[in-house]
Structures are given as structure tokens and as C-alpha cells.
Write a protein that holds these residues in place. Structure first.
Motif, PDB file in Angstrom:
ATOM      1  N   SER A 256       0.812  -1.222   0.000  1.00  0.00           N
ATOM      2  CA  SER A 256       0.000   0.000   0.000  1.00  0.00           C
ATOM      3  C   SER A 256       0.842   1.267   0.000  1.00  0.00           C
ATOM      4  CB  SER A 256      -0.941   0.004   1.211  1.00  0.00           C
ATOM      5  OG  SER A 256      -0.208   0.038   2.431  1.00  0.00           O
ATOM      6  N   GLU A 257       2.065   1.190   0.550  1.00  0.00           N
ATOM      7  CA  GLU A 257       2.924   2.373   0.620  1.00  0.00           C
ATOM      8  C   GLU A 257       3.980   2.414  -0.481  1.00  0.00           C
ATOM      9  OE1 GLU A 257       2.398   4.945   2.636  1.00  0.00           O
ATOM     10  OE2 GLU A 257       0.590   3.865   3.263  1.00  0.00           O
ATOM     11  N   LEU A 258       3.967   1.422  -1.376  1.00  0.00           N
ATOM     12  CA  LEU A 258       4.850   1.488  -2.541  1.00  0.00           C
ATOM     13  C   LEU A 258       4.364   2.616  -3.450  1.00  0.00           C
ATOM     14  CD1 LEU A 258       7.229   0.039  -4.066  1.00  0.00           C
ATOM     15  CD2 LEU A 258       5.464  -1.244  -5.297  1.00  0.00           C
ATOM     16  N   GLU A 259       5.275   3.329  -4.057  1.00  0.00           N
ATOM     17  CA  GLU A 259       4.888   4.457  -4.902  1.00  0.00           C
ATOM     18  C   GLU A 259       3.837   4.029  -5.925  1.00  0.00           C
ATOM     19  OE1 GLU A 259       7.420   5.494  -8.463  1.00  0.00           O
ATOM     20  OE2 GLU A 259       9.001   4.822  -7.106  1.00  0.00           O
ATOM     21  N   ASN A 260       2.893   4.930  -6.203  1.00  0.00           N
ATOM     22  CA  ASN A 260       1.817   4.581  -7.120  1.00  0.00           C
ATOM     23  C   ASN A 260       1.537   5.712  -8.106  1.00  0.00           C
ATOM     24  OD1 ASN A 260      -0.037   2.868  -8.256  1.00  0.00           O
ATOM     25  ND2 ASN A 260      -1.679   3.352  -6.814  1.00  0.00           N
ATOM     26  N   GLY A 261       2.620   6.299  -8.619  1.00  0.00           N
ATOM     27  CA  GLY A 261       2.489   7.278  -9.683  1.00  0.00           C
ATOM     28  C   GLY A 261       2.301   6.599 -11.022  1.00  0.00           C
ATOM     29  N   GLN A 262       2.677   7.281 -12.093  1.00  0.00           N
ATOM     30  CA  GLN A 262       2.437   6.766 -13.438  1.00  0.00           C
ATOM     31  C   GLN A 262       3.087   5.410 -13.676  1.00  0.00           C
ATOM     32  OE1 GLN A 262       3.634   9.435 -16.568  1.00  0.00           O
ATOM     33  NE2 GLN A 262       2.792   8.156 -18.195  1.00  0.00           N
ATOM     34  N   PHE A 263       4.262   5.182 -13.074  1.00  0.00           N
ATOM     35  CA  PHE A 263       4.969   3.915 -13.266  1.00  0.00           C
ATOM     36  C   PHE A 263       5.128   3.166 -11.937  1.00  0.00           C
ATOM     37  CE2 PHE A 263       6.354   6.843 -16.616  1.00  0.00           C
ATOM     38  CZ  PHE A 263       5.933   6.127 -17.726  1.00  0.00           C
ATOM     39  N   GLY A 264       4.188   3.385 -11.037  1.00  0.00           N
ATOM     40  CA  GLY A 264       4.220   2.768  -9.726  1.00  0.00           C
ATOM     41  C   GLY A 264       3.426   1.475  -9.661  1.00  0.00           C
ATOM     42  N   LEU A 265       2.776   1.240  -8.521  1.00  0.00           N
ATOM     43  CA  LEU A 265       2.169  -0.060  -8.213  1.00  0.00           C
ATOM     44  C   LEU A 265       1.223  -0.552  -9.307  1.00  0.00           C
ATOM     45  CD1 LEU A 265       1.643  -2.399  -6.265  1.00  0.00           C
ATOM     46  CD2 LEU A 265      -0.085  -0.965  -5.148  1.00  0.00           C
ATOM     47  N   LYS A 266       0.285   0.272  -9.739  1.00  0.00           N
ATOM     48  CA  LYS A 266      -0.701  -0.192 -10.720  1.00  0.00           C
ATOM     49  C   LYS A 266      -0.037  -0.524 -12.056  1.00  0.00           C
ATOM     50  CE  LYS A 266      -4.654   2.196  -8.677  1.00  0.00           C
ATOM     51  NZ  LYS A 266      -5.686   3.260  -8.866  1.00  0.00           N
ATOM     52  N   TYR A 267       0.955   0.266 -12.435  1.00  0.00           N
ATOM     53  CA  TYR A 267       1.667  -0.017 -13.676  1.00  0.00           C
ATOM     54  C   TYR A 267       2.443  -1.329 -13.556  1.00  0.00           C
ATOM     55  CZ  TYR A 267       4.653   0.519 -17.752  1.00  0.00           C
ATOM     56  OH  TYR A 267       5.290   0.297 -18.954  1.00  0.00           O
ATOM     57  N   LEU A 268       3.077  -1.533 -12.412  1.00  0.00           N
ATOM     58  CA  LEU A 268       3.810  -2.775 -12.178  1.00  0.00           C
ATOM     59  C   LEU A 268       2.880  -3.977 -12.228  1.00  0.00           C
ATOM     60  CD1 LEU A 268       5.972  -1.480  -9.208  1.00  0.00           C
ATOM     61  CD2 LEU A 268       6.896  -2.194 -11.403  1.00  0.00           C
ATOM     62  N   GLN A 269       1.712  -3.864 -11.632  1.00  0.00           N
ATOM     63  CA  GLN A 269       0.739  -4.963 -11.633  1.00  0.00           C
ATOM     64  C   GLN A 269       0.287  -5.287 -13.055  1.00  0.00           C
ATOM     65  OE1 GLN A 269      -2.054  -3.144  -8.925  1.00  0.00           O
ATOM     66  NE2 GLN A 269      -1.386  -4.417  -7.203  1.00  0.00           N
ATOM     67  N   LYS A 270       0.031  -4.248 -13.836  1.00  0.00           N
ATOM     68  CA  LYS A 270      -0.408  -4.462 -15.213  1.00  0.00           C
ATOM     69  C   LYS A 270       0.689  -5.118 -16.037  1.00  0.00           C
ATOM     70  CE  LYS A 270      -2.156  -1.945 -19.266  1.00  0.00           C
ATOM     71  NZ  LYS A 270      -2.538  -0.608 -19.796  1.00  0.00           N
ATOM     72  N   LEU A 271       1.925  -4.649 -15.883  1.00  0.00           N
ATOM     73  CA  LEU A 271       3.041  -5.225 -16.632  1.00  0.00           C
ATOM     74  C   LEU A 271       3.313  -6.654 -16.186  1.00  0.00           C
ATOM     75  CD1 LEU A 271       5.101  -4.692 -18.821  1.00  0.00           C
ATOM     76  CD2 LEU A 271       6.597  -3.629 -17.117  1.00  0.00           C
ATOM     77  N   ASP A 272       3.169  -6.916 -14.896  1.00  0.00           N
ATOM     78  CA  ASP A 272       3.291  -8.289 -14.392  1.00  0.00           C
ATOM     79  C   ASP A 272       2.312  -9.215 -15.115  1.00  0.00           C
ATOM     80  OD1 ASP A 272       5.235  -9.038 -12.523  1.00  0.00           O
ATOM     81  OD2 ASP A 272       4.198  -8.094 -10.857  1.00  0.00           O
ATOM     82  N   GLN A 273       1.082  -8.781 -15.231  1.00  0.00           N
ATOM     83  CA  GLN A 273       0.066  -9.614 -15.881  1.00  0.00           C
ATOM     84  C   GLN A 273       0.381  -9.827 -17.348  1.00  0.00           C
ATOM     85  OE1 GLN A 273      -2.521 -11.147 -14.115  1.00  0.00           O
ATOM     86  NE2 GLN A 273      -2.495 -12.291 -16.033  1.00  0.00           N
ATOM     87  N   ASN A 274       0.854  -8.784 -18.005  1.00  0.00           N
ATOM     88  CA  ASN A 274       1.233  -8.927 -19.425  1.00  0.00           C
ATOM     89  C   ASN A 274       2.392  -9.903 -19.598  1.00  0.00           C
ATOM     90  OD1 ASN A 274      -0.719  -7.129 -20.287  1.00  0.00           O
ATOM     91  ND2 ASN A 274       0.638  -5.355 -20.252  1.00  0.00           N
ATOM     92  N   LEU A 275       3.360  -9.850 -18.701  1.00  0.00           N
ATOM     93  CA  LEU A 275       4.469 -10.804 -18.775  1.00  0.00           C
ATOM     94  C   LEU A 275       3.970 -12.239 -18.644  1.00  0.00           C
ATOM     95  CD1 LEU A 275       7.170  -9.060 -16.520  1.00  0.00           C
ATOM     96  CD2 LEU A 275       7.422  -9.578 -18.943  1.00  0.00           C
TER      97      LEU A 275
END
Length: 281
Positions: A256-275
Motif C-alpha cells: 500500500s505504501e509502494l509508490e503509485n504514480g504513473q509507473f508505480g504499483l498499478k503499472y507494475l501490476q499491469k506489466l506483471d500480468q502482461n508478462l
């Protein structure tokens, strides 16, 4: 996997080369901490370890060829769109001054044996073909770390992920697996502070995974080593987060406290799923 490696990077960033007293007092996984000297890196923000891993992941799922100039282009683009502290000062200035991958390759002196090639190699391990993993990890290492230590540590870091993701054996045998594939001493316990060498950071990450059953304990161990702990944590969590033998128990606050800007948590989650959708069998 990208989320967890970013957590390892961001959590470890607060402890990189700090006094042992700071580690003893604050390495409890209850929160991200402010590094006492690197004040521009705020708690919960990841560093170059994650940013360069993102570049590798983005190239993997693209239609672009896996070649030196494309890899360098992805490194430059990832930095230019989101300049951030955490890179070595001279490399930060280097990325600031150049414009593209061609210029990167023309001006870089790719002879480091430090951990930069290993810290970003994790996503490559999601590929199903072991021979392709070795080839890709080697090529990306040669962009900046064209030395035996630089290449071997990158190949080992990628194969760690592959071993865990595809359940190639018991977690306890990870070091022996790497030893059969990559020159180096990967299967003995690690002791002492982590320096800048890529082979040392990767060796320590292997030891942490073998020694613990919980992802939280692995992260805590990586920081307890002291030294270049964010890199060790990045390498270790990239692999351990893929293992069915490891209890995925990182505290919610680290998500919850990991950065969540343009390339933060949500972007990481989306890229994880694409991988996973594109690379994993």
C-alpha cells in the motif's frame, strides 16, 4: 514478480550501506524508511534496479528484436520518461546527456563487474526456454557489464527466476542448479556485507532464498546482510515471489505504501500480468 522486486528495491533503498545500528533498529518490515543520506529517494520509491527491470520487461513483451541497440533504447526511454535518483552518479549524468540507444552504445564503457546487469535480469527468467534465457541475459548484460562477473551474475539471476517459476526442483537445490549452468560458487551460505560485485549480490540472494521459507524472512535477511542490500533484495524477491515453496507473506503496508504514480504499483501490476500472459507457458 515486478511488484515484489520493486518492494525489495524500495525497502532495501532505505538501508543501502547504512550503519548496522540502523539495520538492527529498523529492519522489521513495518514501513519503508528514509535513507539517512539519500534524501531525494523518498520512502516507498524504487530505484534504478526496478526502473531498468521495467525496461527489460517492456522489451520482452514488445515486438522489437532482442539486440543491443534496442535494449539500450529501452533503458534510455525508461529513464527519460521518469528520471529518478538511485543510479550511480556518473551513470545518471550519462543517461541525462545522451538521447537514444545508439548514442548510449557509442559512449558507454561496458566493462563493469558490478551488479547492474544482474539486478534487472529477473524478468528474462519468465521465458520458457532455458537456452533463450541464457542468450538474452548475456546480451543485455553486455550492454553495460561485458565482463565474466557481469554476465555470469545476470545469467544466474535470470535462471533463479526460471527455476522457481517452472518448479525445476526443490528450493534447497537452487544453488546446485545454478552451479550446473553458470560458472561460480552459488550453493554455499553467504556471510558478511554485500559489496558492489554482481556475483556477490546474486550469491547472497540465492543463500537467502535457500535459508528461508517466507518471503518476508527472505527480504529481512537480504537487508540484514548490510551493504548493497537493495540490489540483493531485488534479485531475491524477483525469484522467490515465483516459488510455490515460498510463503508469499509480505506485509500489506509494503504494497500500500509502494509508490503509485504513473509507473508505480498499478503499472507494475499491469506489466506483471502482461508478462505472465505472453511469456509463461
Amino acid at each position: 514478480m515486478l511488484v515484489e522486486l520493486a518492494i525489495g528495491d524500495a525497502y532495501g533503498a532505505g538501508f543501502e550501506y547504512v550503519n548496522k545500528k540502523v539495520v538492527k533498529e529498523h529492519n522489521n518490515l513495518q514501513q519503508y524508511i528514509q535513507h539517512p543520506r539519500h534524501l531525494s529517494i523518498k520512502p516507498g520509491c524504487y530505484t534504478d534496479d526496478t526502473q531498468m527491470s521495467l525496461a527489460v520487461a517492456e522489451l520482452l513483451i514488445s515486438d522489437d528484436e532482442w539486440m543491443l541497440e534496442n535494449i539500450a533504447n529501452y533503458f534510455v526511454n525508461a529513464f527519460k520518461r521518469d528520471p529518478r535518483e538511485g543510479y550511480a552518479s556518473r551513470f545518471y549524468q550519462f543517461l541525462t546527456d545522451i538521447s537514444d540507444g545508439k548514442q548510449f552504445l557509442e559512449q558507454i564503457k561496458p566493462y563493469s563487474d558490478k551488479s547492474g546487469a544482474a539486478m534487472r535480469a529477473g524478468p528474462i527468467g519468465l521465458l520458457a526456454d532455458e537456452k533463450q534465457i541464457v542468450e538474452y541475459a548475456t546480451i543485455q548484460a553486455k550492454v553495460t557489464h561485458d565482463t565474466p562477473g557481469g554476465v555470469n551474475s545476470a545469467v544466474a539471476a535470470a535462471l533463479m527466476v526460471h527455476y522457481c517459476q517452472y518448479q525445476l526442483g526443490d528450493k534447497q537445490d537452487l544453488g546446485n542448479y545454478l552451479k550446473s549452468k553458470v560458472p561460480g560458487d552459488w550453493n554455499t551460505p553467504w556471510q558478511g556485507k554485500i559489496g558492489h560485485l554482481g556475483v556477490d549480490a546474486t550469491h547472497a540472494a540465492v543463500a537467502a532464498i535457500i535459508s528461508h521459507q517466507d518471503l518476508s524472512a527472505i527480504l529481512k535477511q537480504c537487508v540484514d546482510y548490510t551493504g548493497d542490500v537493495d540490489t540483493v533484495a531485488t534479485i531475491a524477491l524477483a525469484a522467490a515471489s515465483c516459488s510455490q515453496e515460498v510463503n508469499q507473506d509480505l506485509p500489506e503496508v509494503l504494497y500500500s505504501e509502494l509508490e503509485n504514480g504513473q509507473f508505480g504499483l498499478k503499472y507494475l501490476q499491469k506489466l506483471d500480468q502482461n508478462l505472465k500472459n505472453i511469456l509463461i507457458l
